[in-house]
Design a protein around this motif. Sequence first.
Motif, mmCIF file in Angstrom:
data_model
loop_
_atom_site.group_PDB
_atom_site.id
_atom_site.type_symbol
_atom_site.label_atom_id
_atom_site.label_comp_id
_atom_site.label_asym_id
_atom_site.label_seq_id
_atom_site.Cartn_x
_atom_site.Cartn_y
_atom_site.Cartn_z
ATOM 1 N N MET A 46 0.814 -1.217 0.000
ATOM 2 C CA MET A 46 0.000 0.000 0.000
ATOM 3 C C MET A 46 0.846 1.264 0.000
ATOM 4 O O MET A 46 1.828 1.364 0.728
ATOM 5 C CB MET A 46 -0.900 0.027 1.245
ATOM 6 N N TYR A 47 0.439 2.223 -0.821
ATOM 7 C CA TYR A 47 1.000 3.562 -0.689
ATOM 8 C C TYR A 47 0.500 4.159 0.625
ATOM 9 O O TYR A 47 -0.551 3.750 1.145
ATOM 10 C CB TYR A 47 0.568 4.454 -1.862
ATOM 11 N N PRO A 48 1.224 5.116 1.193
ATOM 12 C CA PRO A 48 0.845 5.652 2.503
ATOM 13 C C PRO A 48 -0.609 6.084 2.622
ATOM 14 O O PRO A 48 -1.291 5.716 3.585
ATOM 15 C CB PRO A 48 1.811 6.834 2.685
ATOM 16 N N GLU A 49 -1.122 6.833 1.664
ATOM 17 C CA GLU A 49 -2.501 7.311 1.778
ATOM 18 C C GLU A 49 -3.514 6.191 1.585
ATOM 19 O O GLU A 49 -4.635 6.264 2.092
ATOM 20 C CB GLU A 49 -2.756 8.455 0.798
ATOM 21 N N VAL A 50 -3.126 5.156 0.847
ATOM 22 C CA VAL A 50 -3.992 3.984 0.727
ATOM 23 C C VAL A 50 -4.102 3.292 2.086
ATOM 24 O O VAL A 50 -5.181 2.874 2.509
ATOM 25 C CB VAL A 50 -3.463 3.008 -0.340
ATOM 26 N N VAL A 55 -6.999 1.878 7.175
ATOM 27 C CA VAL A 55 -7.080 1.970 8.637
ATOM 28 C C VAL A 55 -8.416 2.590 9.049
ATOM 29 O O VAL A 55 -9.091 2.087 9.957
ATOM 30 C CB VAL A 55 -5.898 2.775 9.204
ATOM 31 N N ARG A 56 -8.805 3.647 8.381
ATOM 32 C CA ARG A 56 -10.058 4.315 8.732
ATOM 33 C C ARG A 56 -11.266 3.415 8.477
ATOM 34 O O ARG A 56 -12.196 3.360 9.279
ATOM 35 C CB ARG A 56 -10.182 5.627 7.947
ATOM 36 N N VAL A 77 8.698 4.228 4.708
ATOM 37 C CA VAL A 77 8.411 3.738 6.056
ATOM 38 C C VAL A 77 8.166 4.873 7.046
ATOM 39 O O VAL A 77 7.305 4.757 7.925
ATOM 40 C CB VAL A 77 9.534 2.801 6.553
ATOM 41 N N GLU A 78 8.870 5.984 6.926
ATOM 42 C CA GLU A 78 8.655 7.095 7.861
ATOM 43 C C GLU A 78 7.242 7.652 7.732
ATOM 44 O O GLU A 78 6.568 7.904 8.736
ATOM 45 C CB GLU A 78 9.680 8.202 7.622
ATOM 46 N N GLU A 79 6.788 7.815 6.500
ATOM 47 C CA GLU A 79 5.429 8.313 6.273
ATOM 48 C C GLU A 79 4.403 7.307 6.790
ATOM 49 O O GLU A 79 3.381 7.686 7.381
ATOM 50 C CB GLU A 79 5.223 8.575 4.786
ATOM 51 N N ILE A 80 4.669 6.023 6.569
ATOM 52 C CA ILE A 80 3.779 4.967 7.060
ATOM 53 C C ILE A 80 3.666 5.032 8.579
ATOM 54 O O ILE A 80 2.565 4.955 9.151
ATOM 55 C CB ILE A 80 4.299 3.582 6.622
ATOM 56 N N MET A 81 4.810 5.142 9.256
ATOM 57 C CA MET A 81 4.798 5.174 10.721
ATOM 58 C C MET A 81 4.051 6.394 11.246
ATOM 59 O O MET A 81 3.318 6.309 12.247
ATOM 60 C CB MET A 81 6.229 5.143 11.258
ATOM 61 N N ASN A 82 4.214 7.521 10.595
ATOM 62 C CA ASN A 82 3.506 8.730 11.033
ATOM 63 C C ASN A 82 1.996 8.573 10.859
ATOM 64 O O ASN A 82 1.209 9.025 11.709
ATOM 65 C CB ASN A 82 4.007 9.946 10.245
ATOM 66 N N ILE A 83 1.569 7.928 9.781
ATOM 67 C CA ILE A 83 0.143 7.681 9.567
ATOM 68 C C ILE A 83 -0.397 6.755 10.648
ATOM 69 O O ILE A 83 -1.499 6.960 11.176
ATOM 70 C CB ILE A 83 -0.090 7.093 8.160
ATOM 71 N N ILE A 84 0.372 5.732 11.004
ATOM 72 C CA ILE A 84 -0.031 4.804 12.055
ATOM 73 C C ILE A 84 -0.284 5.547 13.366
ATOM 74 O O ILE A 84 -1.279 5.307 14.053
ATOM 75 C CB ILE A 84 1.048 3.707 12.227
ATOM 76 N N VAL A 85 0.600 6.469 13.697
ATOM 77 C CA VAL A 85 0.445 7.264 14.918
ATOM 78 C C VAL A 85 -0.748 8.207 14.797
ATOM 79 O O VAL A 85 -1.592 8.293 15.701
ATOM 80 C CB VAL A 85 1.734 8.051 15.218
#
Length: 315
Positions: A46-50, A55-56, A77-85
């Motif tokens: 998945m791309y980060p926004e996907v 998640v939503r 991975v950094e963008e992914i982790m920030n989205i997770i948070v």
Amino acid sequence: MSNRITTLFNIQYPVIQAGMIWCSGWRLASAVSNAGGLGIIGAGSMYPEVLRTHVRKCKNATSKPFAVNVPLLYPNVEEIMNIIVEEGVKIVFSSAGNPASWTGFLKEKGITVVHVIANTKFALKAEACGVDAVVAEGFEAGGHNGREETTTLCLIPMIKDQLKIPVIAAGGIGSGRAMLAALALGADGVQIGSAFAVAEESSAHPDFKNRIINAVEGDTKLRMKKLVPVRLLKNTFEETIAQAEAEGANAETLKQLLGRARAKLGMFEGNLEEGELEIGQVSAMLKEIKPAAAILNGIWQEFLIAQQRISSLEF
């Protein structure tokens, strides 16, 4: 059932659905969580926004705990982790990289962290990094695999003897009997991939699901050992890789043959000959496409029956 894994994740059964690329979207994750296990969204495809969207949607579809699997070698991975948070994900399963790089960051945010390993050396390193549990994945597993080719039967007791944190067994587990065997070896829970890849809610292509349930013994092979070992179903692509390896192909040659989006081509788009079809040895035991809840319930009921049978044996 209550043990260290059900307590850690606040789930009913110590059964975790693997975060499989191109199979593990929000529909599958929420279905498994609603059925009492721990569903996982696989961020690797998945791309980060996907991922944010998945998640939503998962949060809207279940009030139960779920997780996100993050391959640590992922370019974003950094963008992914920030989205997770940002999205309030409470559990992360990390894989394919050094857990030291992100475990501290996640733990500071109050997130439970589990890391996937395939040998004792990296299990100990993961524990030292502060992860809450490890997934010990044996040679039978589908997708990316350990270079040591250690079977689950050998791997679980070796790792369990070395670690204080909970151990989740993976690789070749698709039934209640296999789950009981894993717990007998010392595992605190099990992670199941292939059996959920053929769930109705799996985002895998229908043709890929049908290919899985028609698989027989010997239909999967571990390939690309000079690049990243991966277990594949036999097809034209697998045969091409096998021939290249027999001729002494190096990692660069294998990388060129793999190309881009090969797994998407096979598993998500349904090209069963030219695509990469990642699945475990347990595929030979899978005979039906059904809802994730039915799969989980069937595994649990078989586990209880097998447990009772073992308890009644006289020695």
